[in-house]
Design a protein around this motif. Sequence first.
Motif, PDB file in Angstrom:
ATOM      1  N   LEU A 130       0.837  -1.202   0.000  1.00 40.52           N
ATOM      2  CA  LEU A 130       0.000   0.000   0.000  1.00 40.52           C
ATOM      3  C   LEU A 130       0.871   1.251   0.000  1.00 40.52           C
ATOM      4  O   LEU A 130       0.688   2.146  -0.806  1.00 40.52           O
ATOM      5  N   ASP A 131       1.827   1.320   0.925  1.00 44.95           N
ATOM      6  CA  ASP A 131       2.732   2.460   1.045  1.00 44.95           C
ATOM      7  C   ASP A 131       4.025   2.115   0.302  1.00 44.95           C
ATOM      8  O   ASP A 131       4.729   1.168   0.666  1.00 44.95           O
ATOM      9  N   SER A 132       4.329   2.878  -0.735  1.00 41.55           N
ATOM     10  CA  SER A 132       5.486   2.576  -1.578  1.00 41.55           C
ATOM     11  C   SER A 132       6.824   2.729  -0.856  1.00 41.55           C
ATOM     12  O   SER A 132       7.832   2.210  -1.324  1.00 41.55           O
ATOM     13  N   LYS A 133       6.828   3.402   0.288  1.00 47.23           N
ATOM     14  CA  LYS A 133       8.078   3.611   1.030  1.00 47.23           C
ATOM     15  C   LYS A 133       8.387   2.476   1.997  1.00 47.23           C
ATOM     16  O   LYS A 133       9.452   2.446   2.602  1.00 47.23           O
ATOM     17  N   LYS A 134       7.449   1.552   2.155  1.00 48.17           N
ATOM     18  CA  LYS A 134       7.593   0.512   3.170  1.00 48.17           C
ATOM     19  C   LYS A 134       7.657  -0.878   2.562  1.00 48.17           C
ATOM     20  O   LYS A 134       7.207  -1.110   1.445  1.00 48.17           O
ATOM     21  N   ASP A 135       8.164  -1.797   3.361  1.00 52.59           N
ATOM     22  CA  ASP A 135       8.292  -3.211   2.984  1.00 52.59           C
ATOM     23  C   ASP A 135       6.923  -3.886   3.045  1.00 52.59           C
ATOM     24  O   ASP A 135       5.935  -3.303   3.488  1.00 52.59           O
ATOM     25  N   TYR A 136       6.886  -5.118   2.617  1.00 50.86           N
ATOM     26  CA  TYR A 136       5.680  -5.934   2.738  1.00 50.86           C
ATOM     27  C   TYR A 136       5.501  -6.331   4.200  1.00 50.86           C
ATOM     28  O   TYR A 136       6.364  -6.996   4.773  1.00 50.86           O
ATOM     29  N   THR A 137       4.437  -5.876   4.812  1.00 48.09           N
ATOM     30  CA  THR A 137       4.050  -6.282   6.157  1.00 48.09           C
ATOM     31  C   THR A 137       2.557  -6.567   6.100  1.00 48.09           C
ATOM     32  O   THR A 137       1.884  -6.208   5.117  1.00 48.09           O
ATOM     33  N   GLU A 138       2.039  -7.161   7.143  1.00 54.85           N
ATOM     34  CA  GLU A 138       0.605  -7.460   7.158  1.00 54.85           C
ATOM     35  C   GLU A 138      -0.230  -6.193   6.988  1.00 54.85           C
ATOM     36  O   GLU A 138      -1.215  -6.174   6.260  1.00 54.85           O
ATOM     37  N   GLU A 139       0.191  -5.105   7.633  1.00 49.07           N
ATOM     38  CA  GLU A 139      -0.554  -3.853   7.575  1.00 49.07           C
ATOM     39  C   GLU A 139      -0.371  -3.125   6.245  1.00 49.07           C
ATOM     40  O   GLU A 139      -1.194  -2.298   5.873  1.00 49.07           O
ATOM     41  N   ASN A 140       0.726  -3.406   5.552  1.00 50.37           N
ATOM     42  CA  ASN A 140       1.061  -2.667   4.331  1.00 50.37           C
ATOM     43  C   ASN A 140       0.846  -3.483   3.062  1.00 50.37           C
ATOM     44  O   ASN A 140       1.343  -3.128   2.003  1.00 50.37           O
ATOM     45  N   THR A 141       0.122  -4.568   3.155  1.00 49.15           N
ATOM     46  CA  THR A 141      -0.028  -5.461   2.015  1.00 49.15           C
ATOM     47  C   THR A 141      -1.495  -5.714   1.705  1.00 49.15           C
ATOM     48  O   THR A 141      -2.310  -5.875   2.612  1.00 49.15           O
ATOM     49  N   ILE A 142      -1.788  -5.733   0.423  1.00 45.03           N
ATOM     50  CA  ILE A 142      -3.137  -6.034  -0.059  1.00 45.03           C
ATOM     51  C   ILE A 142      -2.997  -7.067  -1.177  1.00 45.03           C
ATOM     52  O   ILE A 142      -1.963  -7.130  -1.846  1.00 45.03           O
TER      53      ILE A 142
END
Length: 173
Positions: free
Chosen positions: A124-136
Amino acid sequence: MDSTESILSSLGVERASAAAHALSLPADAYGNDPQLEMMWAMKAYNHAEVYFNLISSVDPKFLKLTKQDDNIHSAFTESFSDLNLDVLDPDHLKTPEAKERWRPFCNQFEGVVDDFNYGTLLRLDSKKDYTEENTIFATRIQFFAIEIARNRGGFNDTVFNAKAKQQNEKQSS
């Protein structure tokens, strides 16, 4: 050995080959088989891991993800010029209205991009790694469209620059 490798090695050659064959069949050939869902999840995770390592190691502006990058990017910018690429809003991908908007875009790549509708993990956030909160979960063509645009627009530079900075600091010490 990471958990994915240990799971795959525990399958053995025959079962791993069977799993690879099963993953190549169309989704409508299956019901809700938990073992198959786990294999799809592992495949999606491995793809995400490889992609993140790639944008961490190579300047994203120079990456070519498919032979159709220019066509995908052109169609994407024409259809989704209003999409915030820096931080995606899941509603712009998952609501019934969003799915109706995405469907014609995705379907134009059927037969053009291999596995265009396979499930893939998208940050979701291009600045961050794949995490449960940042992944769709998205289709592969959505992943390609968004990540090609992010690469060309400099949105993934933060990931690349952070890794380069980390390596420079490591070499300096």
